[in-house]
Design an enzyme around this catalytic site. Structure first.
Site, PDB file in Angstrom:
ATOM      1  N   GLY A  14     -25.390 -31.528   6.827  1.00 43.20           N
ATOM      2  CA  GLY A  14     -25.378 -32.625   5.857  1.00 43.20           C
ATOM      3  C   GLY A  14     -26.092 -33.842   6.420  1.00 43.20           C
ATOM      4  NE  ARG A  75     -24.060 -28.163   4.184  1.00 43.48           N
ATOM      5  CZ  ARG A  75     -23.536 -29.101   4.983  1.00 43.48           C
ATOM      6  NH1 ARG A  75     -23.403 -28.872   6.272  1.00 43.48           N
ATOM      7  NH2 ARG A  75     -23.159 -30.259   4.473  1.00 43.48           N
ATOM      8  CG  ASP A 106     -18.525 -28.703  12.712  1.00 44.03           C
ATOM      9  OD1 ASP A 106     -19.358 -29.005  11.829  1.00 44.03           O
ATOM     10  OD2 ASP A 106     -17.438 -28.152  12.445  1.00 44.03           O
ATOM     11  CB  THR A 128     -21.539 -35.504  10.680  1.00 45.56           C
ATOM     12  OG1 THR A 128     -20.532 -35.300   9.659  1.00 45.56           O
ATOM     13  CG2 THR A 128     -20.817 -35.653  12.006  1.00 45.56           C
ATOM     14  CG  ASP A 130     -17.728 -34.806   7.575  1.00 44.79           C
ATOM     15  OD1 ASP A 130     -17.900 -35.511   6.565  1.00 44.79           O
ATOM     16  OD2 ASP A 130     -17.949 -33.581   7.596  1.00 44.79           O
ATOM     17  CG  ASP A 132     -16.362 -33.311  11.677  1.00 41.50           C
ATOM     18  OD1 ASP A 132     -17.385 -33.818  12.191  1.00 41.50           O
ATOM     19  OD2 ASP A 132     -16.400 -32.310  10.953  1.00 41.50           O
ATOM     20  NE  ARG A 157      -7.678 -53.074  -4.446  1.00 46.97           N
ATOM     21  CZ  ARG A 157      -8.359 -52.735  -3.371  1.00 46.97           C
ATOM     22  NH1 ARG A 157      -9.570 -53.216  -3.177  1.00 46.97           N
ATOM     23  NH2 ARG A 157      -7.853 -51.926  -2.474  1.00 46.97           N
ATOM     24  NE  ARG A 165      -6.453 -46.602 -17.591  1.00 49.55           N
ATOM     25  CZ  ARG A 165      -7.530 -46.610 -18.344  1.00 49.55           C
ATOM     26  NH1 ARG A 165      -8.698 -46.946 -17.833  1.00 49.55           N
ATOM     27  NH2 ARG A 165      -7.458 -46.272 -19.614  1.00 49.55           N
ATOM     28  N   GLY A 173     -15.300 -35.359   4.071  1.00 50.19           N
ATOM     29  CA  GLY A 173     -14.756 -35.239   5.423  1.00 50.19           C
ATOM     30  C   GLY A 173     -14.335 -33.830   5.804  1.00 50.19           C
ATOM     31  NE  ARG A 174     -18.434 -29.566   6.559  1.00 49.80           N
ATOM     32  CZ  ARG A 174     -19.001 -28.760   5.682  1.00 49.80           C
ATOM     33  NH1 ARG A 174     -18.295 -27.908   4.976  1.00 49.80           N
ATOM     34  NH2 ARG A 174     -20.307 -28.779   5.512  1.00 49.80           N
ATOM     35  CB  ALA A 189      -6.137 -47.060   0.171  1.00 47.92           C
TER      36      ALA A 189
HETATM   37  O1  F6P Z   1     -20.376 -32.498   6.633  1.00 49.08           O
HETATM   38  C1  F6P Z   1     -20.763 -33.525   5.821  1.00 49.08           C
HETATM   39  C2  F6P Z   1     -20.309 -33.289   4.411  1.00 49.08           C
HETATM   40  O2  F6P Z   1     -20.784 -34.386   3.659  1.00 49.08           O
HETATM   41  C3  F6P Z   1     -18.817 -33.075   4.216  1.00 49.08           C
HETATM   42  O3  F6P Z   1     -18.089 -34.280   4.224  1.00 49.08           O
HETATM   43  C4  F6P Z   1     -18.806 -32.370   2.890  1.00 49.08           C
HETATM   44  O4  F6P Z   1     -17.632 -31.589   2.720  1.00 49.08           O
HETATM   45  C5  F6P Z   1     -20.016 -31.514   2.958  1.00 49.08           C
HETATM   46  O5  F6P Z   1     -20.903 -32.128   3.880  1.00 49.08           O
HETATM   47  C6  F6P Z   1     -20.733 -31.293   1.660  1.00 49.08           C
HETATM   48  O6  F6P Z   1     -21.781 -30.422   1.890  1.00 49.08           O
HETATM   49  P1  F6P Z   1     -22.927 -30.084   0.839  1.00 49.08           P
HETATM   50  O7  F6P Z   1     -23.852 -31.256   0.789  1.00 49.08           O
HETATM   51  O8  F6P Z   1     -23.582 -28.885   1.416  1.00 49.08           O
HETATM   52  O9  F6P Z   1     -22.286 -29.894  -0.473  1.00 49.08           O
END
Ligand code: F6P
Length: 322
Positions: A14, A75, A106, A128, A130, A132, A157, A165, A173-174, A189
């Site tokens: 990504g 990917r 990763d 990334t 994320d 992560d 907001r 509401r 973030g997977r 939040a």
């Molecule tokens: O790893 C980065 C990310 O943006 C994640 O947060 C998300 O789940 C994923 O890639 C989405 O991937 P794609 O662009 O292949 O749908």
């Protein structure tokens, strides 16, 4: 390195804001040290197919403030086959590449580790949104994505408050809750749901009710995509709380936009550090930010432990949300 150094760079997985800044830094730092540079288009797919372009100082002009990655990404399933990996080694040799910088997350590191095992000199740079990856305090793109989420949350907001509401905002973030946690804290939040912390529908209802009791005009729930899906959760919550709940999935908007100053600086430092590491003969490692300094850790260390959930940050966010 005794042979003439020729450093290649690719982006994979990504895209993340700041990847261009990292490419620029790799290219210009390598050229400044007398090495040649090539970019590989479309990530590992381009590596397998031999999509190489020679880079000059001017090739990376005007990209520092641009989101995405100007050399493309992918990917690649083929990277997880012996045939694909063998092809990469052949292409790098055919193009005279002596060192490769891979910018990604990763999945990028897992493939990079396989190339290292095949004798490719390779260094990773964490790109990334994320955040992560273990061993680095943060990844390129995380800061910009947080800013994007905060901005979107403020807008939600406004309307949530006008209509009194409850809104659920789903962020990426997977399986990792870092992006939801940090952006949820920064955006104020009322509830933050992350995969690392178990949650119950009744507790969310109680938080909403508590807010209403003390005169709050809105409830903002930030949910990590790995914890729940906004649409389904909104339906469940509507039934449980007895009032309508709206949902917003921010999606790929979070990956776009001009990188923040923090991400540009981080990417510039990391890209240069990756080149320095290659020229020092390092391989099989990724550049990390550790206590404000650049460090190197093996790919396995970086991808095998995801970022430990900072429970005290989560607890702080919940205290402040009261
Ligand atoms: O790893 C980065 C990310 O943006 C994640 O947060 C998300 O789940 C994923 O890639 C989405 O991937 P794609 O662009 O292949 O749908």
């Amino acid at each position: 390195m005794s042979e003439k150094a020729r450093i290649a760079v690719l982006t994979s997985g990504g895209d993340a804001p700041g990847m261009n800044a990292a490419i620029r830094s790799v290219v210009r730092n390598a050229l400044a040290q007398g090495a040649e540079t090539v970019a590989i288009r479309h990530g590992y797919e381009g590596l397998i197919d031999g999509d190489f372009t020679t880079m000059e100082v001017s090739s990376v002009g005007g990209i520092l403030d641009r989101g995405g990655t100007f050399i493309g990404t992918s990917r690649s399933e083929r990277m997880f086959t012996d045939e694909g990996l063998d092809r990469c080694v052949e292409q790098l040799a055919a193009h005279g590449v002596t060192g490769l910088v891979v910018i990604g997350g990763d999945g990028t590191y897992r493939a990079a580790e396989k190339l290292d095992e095949r004798g490719v000199r390779i260094i990773g740079v964490p790109g990334t949104i994320d955040n992560d990856l273990a061993a680095t305090d943060t990844t390129i793109g995380f800061d910009t994505a947080q800013n994007t989420i905060c901005d979107a949350t403020s807008k939600v907001r406004d309307t949530a408050s006008s209509h009194e509401r409850t809104f659920i905002i789903e962020v990426m973030g997977r399986e990792c809750g870092m992006l939801a946690l940090y952006s949820g804290l920064a955006a104020g939040a009322d509830v933050i749901l992350v995969p690392e912390v178990p949650w119950q529908l009744e507790d969310i209802c109680a938080s909403v009710a508590q807010g209403v009791t003390r005169g709050k005009k809105h409830t903002i729930i930030v949910v990590a995509e790995g914890a729940a899906h906004a649409f389904g959760l909104a339906e469940e919550l509507s039934r449980a709380c007895g009032h309508e709940v709206r949902s917003v999935v921010l999606g790929h908007i979070q990956r776009g936009g001009s990188p923040s100053a923090f991400d540009r600086t981080l990417a510039s430092r990391m890209g240069a550090a990756a080149v320095d590491a290659l020229l020092d003969g390092e391989s099989g490692k990724a550049v990390c930010l550790q206590n404000a300094d650049m460090a190197l850790e093996t790919f396995a260390v970086c991808y095998s432990h995801s970022h430990e959930m900072k429970r005290h940050i989560y607890d702080l966010a919940m205290v402040l949300a009261r």
